[in-house]
Design a protein around this motif. Structure first.
Motif, short mmCIF file in Angstrom:
data_model
loop_
_atom_site.label_atom_id
_atom_site.label_comp_id
_atom_site.label_asym_id
_atom_site.label_seq_id
_atom_site.Cartn_x
_atom_site.Cartn_y
_atom_site.Cartn_z
N ILE A 88 0.87 -1.18 0.00
CA ILE A 88 0.00 0.00 0.00
C ILE A 88 0.90 1.22 0.00
O ILE A 88 1.69 1.42 0.93
CB ILE A 88 -0.93 0.03 1.23
N ILE A 89 0.79 2.00 -1.06
CA ILE A 89 1.64 3.19 -1.16
C ILE A 89 0.85 4.35 -1.76
O ILE A 89 -0.21 4.16 -2.35
CB ILE A 89 2.87 2.90 -2.06
N GLU A 90 1.36 5.55 -1.58
CA GLU A 90 0.79 6.73 -2.21
C GLU A 90 1.40 6.85 -3.62
O GLU A 90 2.61 6.94 -3.76
CB GLU A 90 1.12 7.99 -1.41
N SER A 136 -10.74 4.15 1.93
CA SER A 136 -10.39 2.84 1.38
C SER A 136 -9.52 3.02 0.14
O SER A 136 -9.92 3.70 -0.80
CB SER A 136 -11.67 2.07 1.02
N PRO A 137 -8.32 2.44 0.11
CA PRO A 137 -7.43 2.62 -1.05
C PRO A 137 -7.98 1.92 -2.29
O PRO A 137 -8.79 0.99 -2.19
CB PRO A 137 -6.12 1.99 -0.59
N ILE A 138 -7.52 2.36 -3.44
CA ILE A 138 -7.87 1.65 -4.67
C ILE A 138 -6.83 0.56 -4.92
O ILE A 138 -5.79 0.52 -4.25
CB ILE A 138 -7.94 2.63 -5.87
N LYS A 139 -7.11 -0.32 -5.86
CA LYS A 139 -6.15 -1.37 -6.16
C LYS A 139 -5.70 -1.22 -7.61
O LYS A 139 -6.51 -1.02 -8.52
CB LYS A 139 -6.75 -2.76 -5.95
N VAL A 140 -4.37 -1.30 -7.81
CA VAL A 140 -3.79 -1.15 -9.15
C VAL A 140 -2.81 -2.27 -9.41
O VAL A 140 -2.39 -2.98 -8.50
CB VAL A 140 -3.07 0.21 -9.29
N ARG A 141 -2.44 -2.41 -10.68
CA ARG A 141 -1.39 -3.37 -11.05
C ARG A 141 -0.38 -2.66 -11.94
O ARG A 141 -0.70 -1.68 -12.61
CB ARG A 141 -1.98 -4.58 -11.78
N TYR A 193 -11.05 6.87 -7.66
CA TYR A 193 -10.01 7.53 -8.46
C TYR A 193 -10.57 8.79 -9.11
O TYR A 193 -9.94 9.86 -9.08
CB TYR A 193 -9.50 6.55 -9.51
N LYS A 194 -11.79 8.69 -9.71
CA LYS A 194 -12.39 9.85 -10.38
C LYS A 194 -12.64 10.98 -9.40
O LYS A 194 -12.37 12.15 -9.68
CB LYS A 194 -13.72 9.42 -11.02
N ALA A 195 -13.16 10.63 -8.21
CA ALA A 195 -13.48 11.65 -7.21
C ALA A 195 -12.21 12.36 -6.73
O ALA A 195 -12.16 13.59 -6.61
CB ALA A 195 -14.21 11.02 -6.03
N THR A 226 -1.85 12.77 -5.24
CA THR A 226 -1.60 11.33 -5.03
C THR A 226 -2.85 10.66 -4.50
O THR A 226 -3.81 11.31 -4.08
CB THR A 226 -0.45 11.11 -4.03
N ILE A 227 -2.81 9.33 -4.50
CA ILE A 227 -3.93 8.54 -3.99
C ILE A 227 -3.37 7.25 -3.39
O ILE A 227 -2.44 6.65 -3.95
CB ILE A 227 -4.95 8.23 -5.12
N PRO A 228 -3.88 6.80 -2.23
CA PRO A 228 -3.40 5.56 -1.64
C PRO A 228 -3.81 4.35 -2.48
O PRO A 228 -4.97 4.25 -2.90
CB PRO A 228 -4.05 5.52 -0.25
N CYS A 229 -2.84 3.46 -2.72
CA CYS A 229 -3.10 2.31 -3.61
C CYS A 229 -2.58 1.01 -3.01
O CYS A 229 -1.56 0.99 -2.31
CB CYS A 229 -2.42 2.51 -4.96
#
Length: 371
Positions: free
Chosen positions: A5-7, A43-48, A64-66, A74-77
């Protein structure tokens, strides 16, 4: 599988255009933006990771859109190194199933994609086990894809009946009808806010193979209440026919030459003749009646309402009923004539005129028979 989990910089993140959820309610998005402003992203989003050093969203497109709209850098992922397309898509569906706003059509399209897309080709059994859903749940969702795009756009989650919206429960009774009946009836249900019980009755009407296609086409011009009224008469006539079939046929007296006994040869007793006449009248599939709810009002399998009431109507009563129906027809004819003289008259009037002519001709034939 390694998960961190990172920004991450929003500028390095791309949306997944192929993900199951693609409809986003603007009002809900605005509400989420207000929540992020006040409390932050809970709640963080999930990315790959992708080959070009960027990131693609697995789930969390709305968050992500909001965040992007708020101008956050940045956004926590949660960062995943998963590359298996099947696992990613299943994870996207599973995540969205727990979220509000995942529409029934989005679900249906996602299930259909997993079972029919050449990249996946999953079986129904495998899909049900992976997602923890009954097979019947998935099959019913996929039935929604039978409907046209015009109908699909109206489908919403939940069971609340709303004008110009459709629930899954409203559509299920119609799913096995031919498209030429299925879609128009779905749009009528949406427009007239028909409860599920009424949709089931109408579907039963259109599944009856003894009703001609031409009659069904005319029925599609009716409103929802008009179709229910027609169904009611149809049911009464059906029960009357069933009752008549169950009645024992009159016994034909034996022919004899004995003194004090009558001899009958080659004739039918009066009660039997009356019964046969009534049965023929009840099974007349060409009768039409005027329905105040809709432009054209063909009735279904049965004779007119007056002929279905009893099997022993007197001729004066039949004449009175015929006169009443003719008055209704002539009244509607006068309304159409008046409306046609004003600008902006309905495009359905030509169909109404054809229907009125047909109904008057039918009633005229019945007058001649009565005479």
């Amino acid at each position: 599988m390694n998960v961190d989990i990172i920004e991450l910089p929003i500028a390095l993140i791309d949306e997944d255009k192929d993900q199951p959820r693609y409809q986003f309610d603007e009002e809900a998005l605005q509400e989420l933006m207000r929540s992020i402003e006040e409390l932050g992203l809970l709640s963080p989003i999930k990315v790959r990771t992708t080959a070009d050093g960027r990131y693609k969203i697995i789930y969390g497109n709305r968050r992500y859109k909001a965040t992007e709209r708020l101008g956050r850098a940045t956004i926590p992922c949660i960062v995943s190194n998963t590359t298996d397309e099947m696992e990613i898509y299943l994870e996207q569906i599973a995540e969205n199933l727990t979220r509000e706003g995942f529409s029934p059509i989005e679900e249906a399209e996602a299930f259909d994609k997993l079972m029919n897309d050449s990249r996946f080709r999953s079986s129904l059994k495998f899909l049900a086990a992976k997602l923890g859903k009954p097979e019947s749940y998935i099959k019913n969702k996929c039935e929604l894809l039978k409907f046209s795009n015009a109908v699909k756009k109206l489908i919403v989650s939940g069971i609340e009946i709303r004008k110009d919206k459709l629930t899954e429960d409203q559509l299920m009774p119609l799913k096995d009808l031919p498209m030429e009946h299925r879609d128009p009836l779905a749009l009528i249900a949406a427009r007239d806010e028909l409860p599920v019980s009424d949709v089931k009755k109408i579907a039963k009407l259109f599944k009856d193979k003894t009703i001609s296609d031409s009659t069904k086409e005319k029925l599609l011009l009716k409103s929802g209440p008009g179709l229910i009224e027609t169904w009611s008469v149809y049911e009464q006539n059906r029960k009357e026919r069933a009752r008549q079939q169950e009645e024992p046929k009159p016994q034909k007296p034996a022919s004899t030459g004995a003194k004090g006994q009558s001899t009958i040869s080659g004739t039918t007793s009066q009660p039997a003749a009356n019964h046969a006449s009534a049965a023929a009248e009840v099974t007349d599939h060409t009768a039409v009646v005027v329905d105040s709810h809709s432009p054209a009002s063909p009735l279904l399998p049965s004779g007119s309402a007056s002929s279905a009431r009893t099997t022993d109507n007197t001729k004066p009563q039949q004449a009175s009923d015929l006169l009443e129906q003719m008055q209704l027809l002539l009244s509607r004819q006068a309304e159409i004539t008046s409306a046609l003289s004003s600008p902006g008259s309905s495009a359905l009037f030509p169909h109404e005129i054809d229907s009125i002519i047909e109904q008057i001709e039918h009633q005229l034939a019945r007058w001649k028979t009565l005479r």
